[in-house]
Scaffold this active site. Structure first.
Site, PDB file in Angstrom:
ATOM      1  CE  LYS A   1      44.017  35.500  50.136  1.00  0.00           C
ATOM      2  NZ  LYS A   1      44.586  34.912  48.726  1.00  0.00           N
TER       3      LYS A   1
ATOM      4  CE  LYS B   1      43.663  31.699  53.091  1.00  0.00           C
ATOM      5  NZ  LYS B   1      44.247  31.472  51.398  1.00  0.00           N
TER       6      LYS B   1
HETATM    7 ZN   LIG Z   1      47.593  34.792  44.873  1.00  0.00          ZN
END
Ligand SMILES: [Zn+2]
Length: 234
Positions: free
Chosen positions: A105, A158
């Site tokens: 992420k 992501k």
């Molecule tokens: Zn969070």
């Protein structure tokens, strides 16, 4: 979230429910874990308390599984979060519930529209101590590898569009389903350009989703899902 899960599963038992497991929705400071705050030069500062947060995350995951969630998707990125959640689920009798880890992420500007809508920007500091530097790709491999060792069943990248090389890298390195998360900023840019009449929304979206598949995504999470299903089943 647990109440909504119970309702959805009672109305539509066949619908797959993936529960986002994090603490930032429930903390007034907006960080993904417990924080020790202190004042320095008149500013509020804080340190994220990694290990204390893990126990709360595991308990959250268990209550989501009890509510009927089919997949637990921890998005918090604390160190050791997959293992903590895995043991929590196993001890509570949810060995069969898989973990979709937000393994890779990035600290990204593409989350902007979501943060604004959910009012979830941290009150101080940022999430860069537990989200990744966009310039770094080798860290993606390390993060994914440690999640695999800790028991993750699916690995997520992501955002998606600007990180398709990372999707491909994970696809080539790991024999687990790879998930591409097409985030709010990616969605909003296309919507805005389509409203201006600058692009053909359907063609652009299908081309982008195809690119995510081509890069190696087995699962795509996208705000376009309902439109895409309609367009593809024509
Ligand atoms: Zn969070």
């Amino acid at each position: 979230m647990q109440e909504a899960t119970r309702l959805i599963k009672s109305w539509y038992p066949d619908l797959l429910v993936i529960a986002d497991t994090c603490l930032c929705e429930f903390t007034d400071h907006g960080h993904c874990g417990m924080v020790h705050t202190f004042e320095r030069d008149g500013h509020v500062c804080g340190d994220v308390l990694n290990d204390q947060s893990l126990e709360l995350l595991a308990r959250t995951a268990v209550s989501q599984a009890k509510a009927g969630a089919d997949i637990i998707a921890p998005s918090n990125m604390m160190d050791g979060f997959v293992q903590a959640i895995r043991s929590g689920l196993d001890e509570a009798g949810f060995e069969h519930v898989p973990i979709m880890s937000y393994s890779v992420k990035y600290a990204s500007a593409f989350y902007g529209p979501f943060r604004e809508a959910a009012d979830s920007a941290p009150q101080f500091g940022d999430r860069k101590t537990y989200q990744m530097d966009p310039a770094n790709v080798r860290e993606a491999l390390r993060e994914a590898e440690s999640d695999v060792l800790e028991g993750a069943d699916m690995l997520m990248v992501k955002p998606a569009m600007a990180y398709l090389d990372v999707v491909r890298l994970l696809r080539d390195q790991f024999d687990l389903p790879i998930v591409a998360y097409n985030v709010s900023g990616e969605y909003s840019m296309i919507k805005a350009a389509a409203q201006q009449g600058w692009i053909n929304e359907q063609a652009i979206v299908l081309e982008l989703l195809t690119a995510m598949k081509r890069a190696g995504a087995d699962i795509i999470i996208t705000y376009f899902s309902k439109d895409a299903v309609r367009w593809m089943s024509k």
